[in-house]
Design a protein around this motif. Structure first.
Motif, PDB file in Angstrom:
ATOM      1  N   ILE A   9       0.754  -1.239   0.016  1.00 43.36           N
ATOM      2  CA  ILE A   9       0.039  -0.013  -0.171  1.00 43.36           C
ATOM      3  C   ILE A   9       0.724   1.363  -0.012  1.00 43.36           C
ATOM      4  N   PHE A  10       1.913   1.262   0.521  1.00 44.53           N
ATOM      5  CA  PHE A  10       2.610   2.552   0.793  1.00 44.53           C
ATOM      6  C   PHE A  10       3.392   2.732  -0.402  1.00 44.53           C
ATOM      7  N   ALA A  11       3.988   1.657  -0.994  1.00 42.83           N
ATOM      8  CA  ALA A  11       4.448   1.884  -2.437  1.00 42.83           C
ATOM      9  C   ALA A  11       3.604   2.573  -3.265  1.00 42.83           C
ATOM     10  N   PHE A  32       2.476  11.147   6.159  1.00 45.29           N
ATOM     11  CA  PHE A  32       1.045  11.012   6.160  1.00 45.29           C
ATOM     12  C   PHE A  32       0.468  10.698   7.276  1.00 45.29           C
ATOM     13  N   LEU A  33      -0.952  11.140   7.340  1.00 49.77           N
ATOM     14  CA  LEU A  33      -1.488  10.351   8.474  1.00 49.77           C
ATOM     15  C   LEU A  33      -1.939   9.145   8.520  1.00 49.77           C
ATOM     16  N   ASP A  34      -1.979   8.416   9.610  1.00 52.99           N
ATOM     17  CA  ASP A  34      -2.632   7.083   9.438  1.00 52.99           C
ATOM     18  C   ASP A  34      -4.072   7.043   9.527  1.00 52.99           C
ATOM     19  N   ILE A  35      -4.487   6.296   8.794  1.00 54.14           N
ATOM     20  CA  ILE A  35      -6.204   6.469   8.652  1.00 54.14           C
ATOM     21  C   ILE A  35      -6.792   5.667   9.954  1.00 54.14           C
ATOM     22  N   MET A  36      -5.911   4.904  10.390  1.00 55.43           N
ATOM     23  CA  MET A  36      -6.659   4.292  11.629  1.00 55.43           C
ATOM     24  C   MET A  36      -5.861   4.484  12.923  1.00 55.43           C
ATOM     25  N   PRO A  37      -5.685   6.002  13.359  1.00 51.59           N
ATOM     26  CA  PRO A  37      -4.964   6.547  14.256  1.00 51.59           C
ATOM     27  C   PRO A  37      -5.215   5.836  15.642  1.00 51.59           C
ATOM     28  N   GLN A  89       7.845   1.314  15.575  1.00 54.47           N
ATOM     29  CA  GLN A  89       8.428   0.635  14.331  1.00 54.47           C
ATOM     30  C   GLN A  89       8.091  -0.778  14.380  1.00 54.47           C
ATOM     31  N   PHE A  90       7.421  -1.376  13.634  1.00 54.32           N
ATOM     32  CA  PHE A  90       7.397  -2.907  13.729  1.00 54.32           C
ATOM     33  C   PHE A  90       7.951  -3.607  12.659  1.00 54.32           C
ATOM     34  N   ASN A  91       8.682  -4.760  12.830  1.00 52.49           N
ATOM     35  CA  ASN A  91       9.335  -5.524  12.001  1.00 52.49           C
ATOM     36  C   ASN A  91       9.017  -6.800  11.692  1.00 52.49           C
ATOM     37  N   ALA A  95       6.156  -9.307  15.027  1.00 52.33           N
ATOM     38  CA  ALA A  95       6.359  -7.882  15.790  1.00 52.33           C
ATOM     39  C   ALA A  95       5.041  -7.154  15.323  1.00 52.33           C
ATOM     40  N   GLY A  96       4.127  -7.462  14.598  1.00 52.70           N
ATOM     41  CA  GLY A  96       2.770  -6.782  14.602  1.00 52.70           C
ATOM     42  C   GLY A  96       2.831  -6.018  13.283  1.00 52.70           C
ATOM     43  N   GLN A  97       3.990  -6.066  12.332  1.00 53.53           N
ATOM     44  CA  GLN A  97       3.866  -5.259  11.002  1.00 53.53           C
ATOM     45  C   GLN A  97       3.007  -5.893  10.090  1.00 53.53           C
ATOM     46  N   THR A  98       2.318  -4.854   9.572  1.00 46.27           N
ATOM     47  CA  THR A  98       1.022  -5.442   8.472  1.00 46.27           C
ATOM     48  C   THR A  98       1.215  -4.873   7.175  1.00 46.27           C
ATOM     49  N   VAL A  99       1.972  -3.666   7.048  1.00 49.01           N
ATOM     50  CA  VAL A  99       2.261  -3.171   5.458  1.00 49.01           C
ATOM     51  C   VAL A  99       3.800  -3.224   5.618  1.00 49.01           C
ATOM     52  N   TYR A 100       4.362  -3.797   4.379  1.00 42.88           N
ATOM     53  CA  TYR A 100       5.870  -4.179   4.416  1.00 42.88           C
ATOM     54  C   TYR A 100       6.485  -3.182   3.511  1.00 42.88           C
ATOM     55  N   LEU A 102       9.088   0.042   5.243  1.00 43.77           N
ATOM     56  CA  LEU A 102       9.445   0.781   6.280  1.00 43.77           C
ATOM     57  C   LEU A 102       8.695   1.889   6.746  1.00 43.77           C
ATOM     58  N   HIS A 103       7.997   2.098   7.816  1.00 43.71           N
ATOM     59  CA  HIS A 103       7.533   3.254   8.496  1.00 43.71           C
ATOM     60  C   HIS A 103       7.714   3.506   9.870  1.00 43.71           C
ATOM     61  N   VAL A 104       7.863   4.543  10.387  1.00 39.13           N
ATOM     62  CA  VAL A 104       7.894   4.948  11.580  1.00 39.13           C
ATOM     63  C   VAL A 104       6.412   5.660  12.099  1.00 39.13           C
ATOM     64  N   HIS A 105       5.838   5.077  13.317  1.00 47.35           N
ATOM     65  CA  HIS A 105       4.791   5.625  13.818  1.00 47.35           C
ATOM     66  C   HIS A 105       4.953   7.057  14.635  1.00 47.35           C
ATOM     67  N   VAL A 106       4.711   7.997  14.405  1.00 48.56           N
ATOM     68  CA  VAL A 106       4.989   9.304  15.236  1.00 48.56           C
ATOM     69  C   VAL A 106       3.395   9.592  15.962  1.00 48.56           C
ATOM     70  N   PRO A 117      -5.970   0.613  20.641  1.00 49.47           N
ATOM     71  CA  PRO A 117      -5.314  -0.532  20.122  1.00 49.47           C
ATOM     72  C   PRO A 117      -5.090  -0.538  18.620  1.00 49.47           C
ATOM     73  N   HIS A 118      -3.822  -0.751  18.173  1.00 47.27           N
ATOM     74  CA  HIS A 118      -3.420  -0.790  16.785  1.00 47.27           C
ATOM     75  C   HIS A 118      -4.417  -1.414  15.705  1.00 47.27           C
ATOM     76  N   GLY A 119      -4.781  -0.382  14.939  1.00 47.80           N
ATOM     77  CA  GLY A 119      -5.701  -0.802  13.689  1.00 47.80           C
ATOM     78  C   GLY A 119      -6.941  -1.267  14.123  1.00 47.80           C
TER      79      GLY A 119
HETATM   80  P1  AMP Z   1       2.209  -1.625  11.061  1.00 44.40           P
HETATM   81  O1  AMP Z   1       2.768  -2.175   9.538  1.00 44.40           O
HETATM   82  O2  AMP Z   1       1.793  -2.790  11.750  1.00 44.40           O
HETATM   83  O3  AMP Z   1       2.968  -0.624  11.608  1.00 44.40           O
HETATM   84  O4  AMP Z   1       0.903  -0.820  10.616  1.00 44.40           O
HETATM   85  C1  AMP Z   1       0.534  -0.364   9.191  1.00 44.40           C
HETATM   86  C2  AMP Z   1      -0.355   0.957   9.635  1.00 44.40           C
HETATM   87  O5  AMP Z   1      -0.571   1.623   8.290  1.00 44.40           O
HETATM   88  C3  AMP Z   1      -1.649   0.991  10.548  1.00 44.40           C
HETATM   89  O6  AMP Z   1      -1.461   1.614  11.702  1.00 44.40           O
HETATM   90  C4  AMP Z   1      -2.667   1.211   9.390  1.00 44.40           C
HETATM   91  O7  AMP Z   1      -3.739   1.752   9.977  1.00 44.40           O
HETATM   92  C5  AMP Z   1      -1.763   2.055   8.394  1.00 44.40           C
HETATM   93  N1  AMP Z   1      -2.380   2.300   7.181  1.00 44.40           N
HETATM   94  C6  AMP Z   1      -2.886   1.130   6.440  1.00 44.40           C
HETATM   95  N2  AMP Z   1      -3.153   1.722   5.109  1.00 44.40           N
HETATM   96  C7  AMP Z   1      -3.066   2.992   5.195  1.00 44.40           C
HETATM   97  C8  AMP Z   1      -3.326   4.027   4.224  1.00 44.40           C
HETATM   98  N3  AMP Z   1      -3.838   3.832   3.008  1.00 44.40           N
HETATM   99  N4  AMP Z   1      -3.090   5.210   4.683  1.00 44.40           N
HETATM  100  C9  AMP Z   1      -2.375   5.589   5.851  1.00 44.40           C
HETATM  101  N5  AMP Z   1      -2.408   4.690   6.986  1.00 44.40           N
HETATM  102  C10 AMP Z   1      -2.714   3.232   6.687  1.00 44.40           C
END
Ligand code: AMP
Length: 142
Positions: A9-11, A32-37, A89-91, A95-100, A102-106, A117-119
């Protein structure tokens, strides 16, 4: 560890194939803002260079992402009247990573307010758009 998947998704956000509530961009990073803050102002900082997570990132790219995360953290503290700031930051899935990519949550924090809770909570688009505009404007003059 699996190799980098350019269809994550991030790519797609980086290529302009998906929208995002952008707050900051330079030649090496996008934020960019996390859509599930997990809290108000929850922002993601990513490198433009492909990396699945910190385990395969080039050290310079990782360092630059953290540098920009600090810039965004300081500005977000002020814009969202935060009392503190959590960096996550999940790896890998374990460890809870769902989008592959690299991203840092601020994540700005308020005294006594626990993280959601996450997501689990999807924010209203109009709220995200308003918050992104405020943070982006503040970052322009930071
Ligand atoms: P993680 O990989 O576990 O660090 O989590 C991925 C994060 O990306 C989650 O907090 C999601 O809410 C967020 N996320 C997923 N899709 C999008 C998107 N299209 N735009 C912004 N944030 C997203």
């Amino acid at each position: 560890m699996p190799s980098y998947d350019p269809n994550n998704i991030f790519a797609k956000i980086l290529r302009g194939e998906l929208p995002a509530y952008k707050v900051y961009e330079d030649d090496r990073t996008l934020a960019f803002l996390d859509i599930m803050p997990q809290a108000t102002g929850h922002t993601l900082v990513i490198p433009k260079a492909p990396a699945r997570n910190m385990l395969d990132a080039a050290p310079d790219d990782l360092a630059y992402v953290v540098k920009i995360a600090q810039k965004i953290a300081k500005t977000a503290m002020s814009v969202f009247a935060a009392d503190g700031l959590t960096l996550i930051q999940f790896n890998e899935p374990a460890a809870g990573q769902t989008v592959y990519h690299l991203h840092v949550h601020v994540i700005p924090r308020k005294e006594g307010v626990p993280l959601r809770p996450h997501g689990t909570y999807k924010e209203e688009p109009s709220v995200l758009a308003d918050q992104a505009a405020k943070l982006a404007a503040a970052l322009k003059s930071a």
